[in-house]
Design a protein around this motif. Structure first.
Motif, PDB file in Angstrom:
ATOM      1  N   THR A 123       0.831  -1.212   0.000  1.00 20.62           N
ATOM      2  CA  THR A 123       0.000   0.000   0.000  1.00 20.62           C
ATOM      3  C   THR A 123       0.863   1.258   0.000  1.00 20.62           C
ATOM      4  O   THR A 123       0.649   2.172  -0.796  1.00 20.62           O
ATOM      5  CB  THR A 123      -0.924  -0.001   1.231  1.00 20.62           C
ATOM      6  N   GLY A 124       1.852   1.299   0.890  1.00 20.15           N
ATOM      7  CA  GLY A 124       2.727   2.466   0.962  1.00 20.15           C
ATOM      8  C   GLY A 124       3.553   2.635  -0.298  1.00 20.15           C
ATOM      9  O   GLY A 124       3.787   3.756  -0.759  1.00 20.15           O
ATOM     10  N   GLY A 125       4.007   1.517  -0.872  1.00 19.48           N
ATOM     11  CA  GLY A 125       4.783   1.595  -2.110  1.00 19.48           C
ATOM     12  C   GLY A 125       3.979   2.174  -3.253  1.00 19.48           C
ATOM     13  O   GLY A 125       4.490   2.981  -4.042  1.00 19.48           O
ATOM     14  N   ALA A 126       2.720   1.772  -3.347  1.00 17.70           N
ATOM     15  CA  ALA A 126       1.860   2.305  -4.401  1.00 17.70           C
ATOM     16  C   ALA A 126       1.666   3.808  -4.235  1.00 17.70           C
ATOM     17  O   ALA A 126       1.736   4.580  -5.212  1.00 17.70           O
ATOM     18  CB  ALA A 126       0.506   1.590  -4.387  1.00 17.70           C
ATOM     19  N   VAL A 127       1.440   4.234  -3.003  1.00 17.47           N
ATOM     20  CA  VAL A 127       1.259   5.668  -2.748  1.00 17.47           C
ATOM     21  C   VAL A 127       2.535   6.436  -3.086  1.00 17.47           C
ATOM     22  O   VAL A 127       2.491   7.509  -3.704  1.00 17.47           O
ATOM     23  CB  VAL A 127       0.856   5.907  -1.272  1.00 17.47           C
ATOM     24  N   PHE A 128       3.698   5.901  -2.693  1.00 22.10           N
ATOM     25  CA  PHE A 128       4.955   6.586  -2.980  1.00 22.10           C
ATOM     26  C   PHE A 128       5.211   6.705  -4.477  1.00 22.10           C
ATOM     27  O   PHE A 128       5.581   7.777  -4.974  1.00 22.10           O
ATOM     28  CB  PHE A 128       6.120   5.853  -2.326  1.00 22.10           C
ATOM     29  N   LEU A 129       5.027   5.625  -5.211  1.00 24.68           N
ATOM     30  CA  LEU A 129       5.297   5.659  -6.650  1.00 24.68           C
ATOM     31  C   LEU A 129       4.415   6.680  -7.356  1.00 24.68           C
ATOM     32  O   LEU A 129       4.883   7.419  -8.228  1.00 24.68           O
ATOM     33  CB  LEU A 129       5.075   4.263  -7.249  1.00 24.68           C
ATOM     34  N   VAL A 130       3.151   6.725  -6.966  1.00 18.05           N
ATOM     35  CA  VAL A 130       2.249   7.696  -7.590  1.00 18.05           C
ATOM     36  C   VAL A 130       2.643   9.117  -7.207  1.00 18.05           C
ATOM     37  O   VAL A 130       2.687  10.018  -8.050  1.00 18.05           O
ATOM     38  CB  VAL A 130       0.789   7.411  -7.187  1.00 18.05           C
ATOM     39  N   SER A 131       2.942   9.343  -5.916  1.00 23.02           N
ATOM     40  CA  SER A 131       3.246  10.702  -5.451  1.00 23.02           C
ATOM     41  C   SER A 131       4.553  11.227  -6.012  1.00 23.02           C
ATOM     42  O   SER A 131       4.729  12.445  -6.170  1.00 23.02           O
ATOM     43  CB  SER A 131       3.282  10.739  -3.922  1.00 23.02           C
ATOM     44  N   TRP A 132       5.506  10.343  -6.337  1.00 20.74           N
ATOM     45  CA  TRP A 132       6.831  10.791  -6.752  1.00 20.74           C
ATOM     46  C   TRP A 132       7.024  10.790  -8.263  1.00 20.74           C
ATOM     47  O   TRP A 132       7.704  11.643  -8.814  1.00 20.74           O
ATOM     48  CB  TRP A 132       7.896   9.923  -6.086  1.00 20.74           C
ATOM     49  N   TYR A 133       6.440   9.812  -8.939  1.00 21.50           N
ATOM     50  CA  TYR A 133       6.725   9.654 -10.355  1.00 21.50           C
ATOM     51  C   TYR A 133       5.562   9.971 -11.289  1.00 21.50           C
ATOM     52  O   TYR A 133       5.780  10.262 -12.467  1.00 21.50           O
ATOM     53  CB  TYR A 133       7.184   8.213 -10.632  1.00 21.50           C
ATOM     54  N   ALA A 134       4.336   9.900 -10.796  1.00 22.36           N
ATOM     55  CA  ALA A 134       3.190  10.089 -11.683  1.00 22.36           C
ATOM     56  C   ALA A 134       2.957  11.563 -11.987  1.00 22.36           C
ATOM     57  O   ALA A 134       3.246  12.427 -11.145  1.00 22.36           O
ATOM     58  CB  ALA A 134       1.935   9.488 -11.056  1.00 22.36           C
TER      59      ALA A 134
END
Length: 251
Positions: A163-174
């Motif tokens: 869950t945290g990884g998904a949030v991080f990837l979206v917040s940083w790279y999307a």
């Protein structure tokens, strides 16, 4: 969207402090509201996930994380000693704390679980209405990280990391548009997802399958019967959905 990176030494015309300042500004800054079509589409998608049983079986883990996190936070705030949290593959969870077995602290801890997903959705809606999409995503990551250190089983650790990884990837790279859609989907899901477990609890209690539920624990701790505690959970969840939904739609 501008990409940010950390460097070990200052480059021409810039330094590490400037990069950190840019990141901080990015987190605390505001982002434009998504088009109304995106707001309604994410609401419809979240409602479908909550209503469709196969999808709900998987996505309900997020609600369980919020539920047990609420128990844990209130236990700490009321002076209890938090000893651990377990999340299970059947979407149930257990939060264990030590302290007085009765009293206001124990009542508040038992009460907090079912209302926390809706409360997080309500606060998330307020942040999105103010344009703080990235801040919301980073707050979510911070809460998940704080909870991770208290997880005491493998499935729980994996659930939080995913869950945290998904949030991080979206917040940083999307790109900003994807971040906005993801944040709105998450908040809508918490608002809708905070309602369904309450009615599931009501149904289980009618069949005699939830004798140790939070509502039944509260009934043993107070003079208030369990059915009224379930009713209070429902009222707060529906109120959060209505108020938070209005914020999201109004922008």
């Amino acid at each position: 969207m501008t990409r940010y990176s950390f460097v070990n030494s200052p480059g021409p015309g810039g330094n590490l402090g400037d990069d950190l300042g840019d990141v901080w500004e990015r987190v605390l800054g505001t982002q434009p509201d998504p088009p109304w079509q995106v707001v309604l589409a994410t609401a419809a998608a979240a409602l479908a996930i909550v209503a469709y049983r196969p999808a709900w079986r998987v996505a309900r883990n997020v609600v369980t994380i919020a539920h047990e996190g609420g128990h844990a936070l209130v236990a700490v705030l009321t002076g209890r000693t938090l000893t651990g949290i377990r999340l299970h593959s059947d979407t149930s969870g257990v939060t264990v704390s030590k302290g007085r077995p009765t009293g206001p602290g124990m009542v508040a801890t038992a009460f907090s679980g079912y209302v926390t997903p809706s409360a997080l959705g309500f606060l998330g809606a307020w942040l999105l209405a103010a344009g703080h999409v990235t801040a919301l995503l980073w707050i979510m990551m911070a809460l998940l990280l704080a909870m991770l250190v208290m997880i005491r089983n493998v499935f729980g650790i994996v659930s939080l990391l995913v869950t945290g990884g998904a949030v991080f990837l979206v917040s940083w790279y999307a790109p900003a548009q994807v971040q906005g859609a993801f944040a709105y989907l998450g908040v809508w899901f918490l608002l809708f997802g905070g309602v369904r477990p309450v009615f599931e609890l009501r149904s289980k209690r009618r069949r005699g399958r939830a004798r140790d539920s939070d509502a039944d624990q509260l009934a043993r701790l107070t003079p208030v019967p369990a059915v009224l505690w379930v009713g209070s959970f429902a009222i707060l969840a529906l109120a959060a959905l209505i108020a938070g939904g209005r914020w999201l739609v109004a922008g």
